[in-house]
Motif scaffolding. Structure first.
Motif, short mmCIF file in Angstrom:
data_model
loop_
_atom_site.label_atom_id
_atom_site.label_comp_id
_atom_site.label_asym_id
_atom_site.label_seq_id
_atom_site.Cartn_x
_atom_site.Cartn_y
_atom_site.Cartn_z
N LEU A 134 -5.67 -51.87 111.77
CA LEU A 134 -6.23 -52.89 110.88
C LEU A 134 -7.23 -53.78 111.62
O LEU A 134 -8.27 -54.16 111.06
N LYS A 135 -6.92 -54.12 112.85
CA LYS A 135 -7.88 -54.90 113.63
C LYS A 135 -9.19 -54.14 113.80
O LYS A 135 -10.29 -54.72 113.72
N ASP A 136 -9.09 -52.84 114.02
CA ASP A 136 -10.28 -52.01 114.19
C ASP A 136 -11.05 -51.89 112.88
O ASP A 136 -12.29 -51.93 112.86
N ILE A 137 -10.35 -51.76 111.78
CA ILE A 137 -10.99 -51.69 110.46
C ILE A 137 -11.74 -52.99 110.17
O ILE A 137 -12.90 -52.98 109.71
N PRO A 164 -16.95 -40.20 103.97
CA PRO A 164 -16.81 -41.07 105.15
C PRO A 164 -15.33 -41.45 105.34
O PRO A 164 -14.72 -42.06 104.47
N ALA A 165 -14.78 -41.10 106.48
CA ALA A 165 -13.35 -41.33 106.70
C ALA A 165 -13.04 -41.41 108.18
O ALA A 165 -13.71 -40.76 109.00
N ILE A 166 -12.02 -42.17 108.49
CA ILE A 166 -11.49 -42.25 109.85
C ILE A 166 -9.97 -42.16 109.75
O ILE A 166 -9.35 -42.86 108.95
N GLY A 167 -9.38 -41.28 110.52
CA GLY A 167 -7.93 -41.20 110.61
C GLY A 167 -7.44 -42.08 111.75
O GLY A 167 -8.11 -42.20 112.78
N TYR A 168 -6.28 -42.69 111.56
CA TYR A 168 -5.68 -43.52 112.61
C TYR A 168 -4.25 -43.06 112.87
O TYR A 168 -3.51 -42.74 111.94
N GLY A 169 -3.88 -43.03 114.15
CA GLY A 169 -2.52 -42.65 114.53
C GLY A 169 -2.22 -43.07 115.95
O GLY A 169 -2.89 -43.94 116.52
N ASP A 207 -14.06 -53.56 98.51
CA ASP A 207 -15.11 -52.68 97.99
C ASP A 207 -15.57 -51.69 99.05
O ASP A 207 -16.09 -50.62 98.71
N LYS A 208 -15.40 -52.02 100.31
CA LYS A 208 -15.87 -51.18 101.39
C LYS A 208 -14.75 -50.46 102.13
O LYS A 208 -15.01 -49.53 102.90
N VAL A 209 -13.52 -50.88 101.89
CA VAL A 209 -12.38 -50.36 102.66
C VAL A 209 -11.31 -49.81 101.72
O VAL A 209 -10.83 -50.52 100.84
N ALA A 210 -10.97 -48.54 101.92
CA ALA A 210 -9.82 -47.94 101.23
C ALA A 210 -8.85 -47.45 102.29
O ALA A 210 -9.26 -46.74 103.22
N VAL A 211 -7.59 -47.86 102.21
CA VAL A 211 -6.59 -47.48 103.20
C VAL A 211 -5.48 -46.69 102.51
O VAL A 211 -4.88 -47.17 101.55
#
Length: 843
Positions: free
Chosen positions: A319-322, A162-167, A339-343
């Motif tokens: 970060l606001k979206d996360i 499970p992953a989302i890229g941001y740019g 525990d739920k978020v890795a950046v």
């Protein structure tokens, strides 16, 4: 130089013999083909408003893309539903660039509908090659950093992670490169979005507001506590655009979310009604500048400021979206955020995220400092991509204070607490305090973003074994001592789907036929079984016939783009990468001129015919790199038109290097130039792509070259030059390039020849910047010191190429033995060692 023909003027109906479809998958069913034909025609008619008779190549490309997109979106919706229902831990990858290239072919392969689509278009009488080439490269990245990020997205989805890229959703890419009649680089806007893209989806309902500038006021809150309040003076709106990222051989489809900047009030109606039409839209134009161009030139203060605003804009939106995603499932609790978020911070560009998350927790959530800092450091991990101290990002304090005044205060407080820890470990050592500080005091105060990223992350990784050791030993030895175990290695990788299946279908088909299965694109280590055929004459012939066919295709492209005729039987010697002194394209050039001189003095010299191929962009403000480009173009033009060399030597600089051009060059390459000064290249990924496609490497023991050598074996690579230790020892002893100049007659003659007006009649010292850098400038990357060893290694290349059986065996073993360099392996290591990220199967 000839420009690419407009896709709008290209007919798509076939008039020539039907091309052979090279596909590794089983033949599609008649129902699958019929379904795809219907979907393409539906989008052509009802989305594009075109009929078959008037449709252009671009119309067909858009219709085909939307047909496959429909299938991918079903999977994407299902994937996100599964991830949400499982309350899965997610990775959020922050990167300022993603070099995605074209998406049609990779999406067709990953979605498993390539063969059905090819046959559907064939039955519709549509020319596949024209459709494929009608798609523009996405202008979202520049070099290896962005291409790596794109490979990682592919592997994350393929591995069901499970992953989302941001740019940032740049309207214009870096630039479109051309050359004028004098060989100079000319920069044109890269208007890649002029026709839109079928792959993006706008979600204005998830837009985020970002505040910048202003000042900080110290006030008492309603509980009588003294608090700093950031009073911002300007607000940006970030509108998200999503690109689906399908995995290969799986139902998982992750998301790349890109932010477009908008003004809060796009039109000042009062100003407009008063006749101030320009003033009425000034705020809109200023705000949209933030996502306008990839990497604005930062030689000016305005350029620097825009870069800083860009970085904060995309980080703050992300970060606001996360946090929005986390709160949707977990409510307002922060107890399990880490525990739920890795950046993952991809280089220092998103390092401001450390201060931004801290600001949110301390200022907006009123969280105690220690609790907030604990969440921050558990959330972030940082990838370092450079060993060059000058490339480690720094911001002047006055600029930072103007744009982000509250963040500056927070960074100062982080630094104060951090330096207390440093002082406790090294009492009375002011030198160590200066090295570890987040603020550099020499020559004006600057914020060290790499130091902030290291201090604010729970893990820091290099991107090759050598690179990581040099990080710990040379670049950050004090941090390595302060934080034992924080520095780890994650050798880069490339996706075999894009860099073999997609770009080299002939070789992919041979591999599948030879191995007898189609599992290898998901497990690249299976290529090792090709090694048993390395001495097989029949397999060697098939392998090298494919290489020659790819070279024939590239020769046609060279003629089209550069009007230079080259022989596909010549050795194709390739150096394709960003133009930078440490990558030493100028060392390659010195050898070319030396070889040219040898041929002029001995026309019967027994050398294998060779085509030197370059492709690279120089940053707009990098004048020396531009001078090197001009030198290659001008000298190459003289060589190409000199009948005395009897066609044994050609030099070609292909314009506008990008992913789609690399996909044409790499399958045709015989020799891969990886010749950076030892200790300067973090990893490299072009070296991996070229080796995977059967090119032999000539290179220094730098970056991932070290590990490629370990994998392919000493007999299947050409290593030359000084090691890292030898470079350091020579520099410490007082390296003087004039000593090399005086000791090597051939090198001396080559340098003086280049500095004369022979190649540019009447223009003396046209390449003076290059000449000066190599001699009076101290030869900072020791090209002269490595010249003789490089020249000798090239002689060994020549000998090997003259032995077809030997060369074929070496090329086969390169393809067979580089399975380690799959980005799937890299991502598995990240997931297990840094992210603690379990897979979530979607089927």
């Amino acid at each position: 130089m000839p420009t690419r023909k407009s896709a709008q003027k290209t007919t798509t109906k076939k008039t020539a013999k039907k091309a052979v479809v090279t596909e590794t998958k089983a033949a599609p069913s008649a129902a699958e083909v019929a379904e795809m034909k219907a979907a393409v025609l539906r989008h052509l008619n009802y989305t594009q408003a075109r009929d078959e008779g008037t449709a252009t190549a671009r119309d067909w490309q858009l219709a085909t893309s939307m047909a496959v997109r429909d299938r991918v979106l079903d999977r994407m919706i299902k994937t996100q539903e599964i991830h949400n229902d499982a309350n899965a831990r997610r990775l959020y990858y922050l990167s300022l660039e993603y070099l995605m290239g074209r998406l049609l072919i990779s999406t067709l392969h990953n979605a498993g509908v390539y063969a059905a689509t090819r046959q559907a278009l064939d039955e519709l009488g549509v020319d596949w090659e024209q459709v494929r080439r009608a798609e523009d490269d996405m202008g979202l990245g520049n070099g290896g950093l962005g291409r790596l990020a794109a490979c990682f997205l592919d592997s994350l989805a393929t591995l069901d992670l499970p992953a989302i890229g941001y740019g940032i959703n740049y309207e214009f890419g870096l630039f479109r490169q051309a050359f004028d009649e004098n060989g100079n680089q000319i920069e044109h806007p890269d208007s890649w979005m002029i026709y839109g893209t079928p792959w993006e989806f706008m979600h204005p309902e998830y837009q985020q507001e970002v505040q910048i500038y202003g000042h900080v006021e110290n006030v008492f809150d309603d509980q009588g506590n003294y608090r700093p309040i950031w009073k911002c003076s300007h607000t940006l709106v970030g509108v998200p655009h999503d690109i689906p990222i399908p995995g290969y051989g799986t139902e998982t489809v992750n998301i790349l979310r890109l932010w477009t900047s908008r003004a809060t009030e796009p039109l000042d109606l009062n100003a407009f009604n008063d006749g101030g039409y320009v003033e009425a839209v000034r705020a809109k134009a200023t705000s949209e500048t933030v996502s306008k161009v990839l990497y604005p030139n930062d030689k000016t203060e305005n350029g620097k400021e825009l870069r800083l605003v860009q970085q904060y804009f995309f980080v703050a939106c992300s970060l606001k979206d996360i946090i929005r995603r986390h709160e949707r499932i977990e409510g307002n609790g922060w107890h399990n955020f880490a525990d739920k978020v890795a950046v993952q911070l991809n280089d220092t560009h998103p390092a401001i995220a450390v201060a931004e998350l801290l600001r949110i927790l301390v200022d907006e959530e009123s969280m105690p400092w220690d609790d907030a800092w604990s969440i921050v450091t558990k959330t972030f991990a940082y990838t370092n991509h450079t060993l060059l101290p000058e490339a480690l990002e720094k911001w002047s304090v006055p600029l930072f204070s103007r744009v982000l005044p509250r963040h500056l205060q927070l960074i100062y407080e982080v630094n104060r607490r951090h330096l207390e820890e440093v002082a406790a470990k090294w009492p009375g050592d002011n030198g160590m305090l200066q090295l570890c500080s987040l603020v550099e005091e020499n020559g004006g105060k600057q914020l060290r973003m790499a130091n902030l990223a290291v201090v604010g992350s729970h893990a820091v990784n290099g991107v090759a074994a050598l690179h990581t050791e040099l990080l710990k030993k040379d670049l950050f030895p004090y941090f390595n001592s302060l934080y034992p175990g924080k520095f780890r290695n994650k050798t880069n990788g490339i996706t075999p789907r894009r860099w073999l299946v997609d770009c080299n279908p002939r070789l992919s088909a041979l591999i599948t036929e030879t191995l007898g299965h189609e599992d290898w694109p998901r497990n690249l280590d299976l290529l090792q079984d090709l090694g048993k055929y390395a001495d097989d004459a029949a397999f060697q012939k098939k392998f090298m016939d494919i290489k020659r066919a790819n070279k024939v295709d590239l020769a046609k492209l060279i003629k089209e783009l550069c009007d230079v005729e080259v022989s596909p039987d010549a050795l194709f010697d390739v150096q394709i990468k960003r133009l930078h002194e440490y990558k030493r394209q100028h060392l390659n050039l010195l050898h070319i001129v030396a070889l040219y001189r040898r041929l002029l003095q001995n026309p019967d010299l027994d050398v294998a015919p060779r085509v030197f191929l370059f492709a690279a962009k120089a940053a707009p403000g990098y004048d020396l790199a531009k001078n090197i480009i001009r030198a290659i173009n001008v000298i190459g033009n003289r060589i190409n038109n000199d009948e005395r060399v009897k066609g044994k030597l050609k030099v070609v600089f292909l314009p506008n290097y990008r992913v789609s051009l690399a996909e044409r060059i790499i399958p045709a390459a015989d020799l891969s130039e990886q010749i950076s000064t030892a200790g300067k290249e973090a990893s490299g990924t072009g070296n991996m792509k070229l080796a995977l496609n059967g090119a032999l490497t000539i290179g220094t023991l730098d970056g991932a070259n070290v590990e490629i050598k370990e994998e392919v074996g000493d007999d299947n690579i050409f290593i030359f030059g000084m090691t890292v230790d030898e470079v350091e020892a020579l520099r410490a002893s007082g390296y003087n390039p004039w000593d090399v100049y005086h000791a090597d007659e051939e090198l001396r003659a080559v340098l003086e020849w280049i500095d004369s007006d022979y190649f540019v009649p009447g223009e003396h010292h046209a390449f003076g910047p290059l000449y000066h850098s190599l001699l009076n400038g101290g030869d900072p990357f020791m090209a002269l010191a490595d010249f003789r060893a490089y020249s000798d290694a090239q002689a060994q290349v020549d000998l090997a190429y003259k032995d077809p059986q030997r060369w074929a065996k070496m090329a086969i073993l390169n393809t067979a033995r580089v399975g380690k360099f799959s980005s799937d392996r890299t991502i598995r290591e990240y997931a297990e060692d840094i992210w603690n990220l379990p897979a979530v199967p979607t089927k």
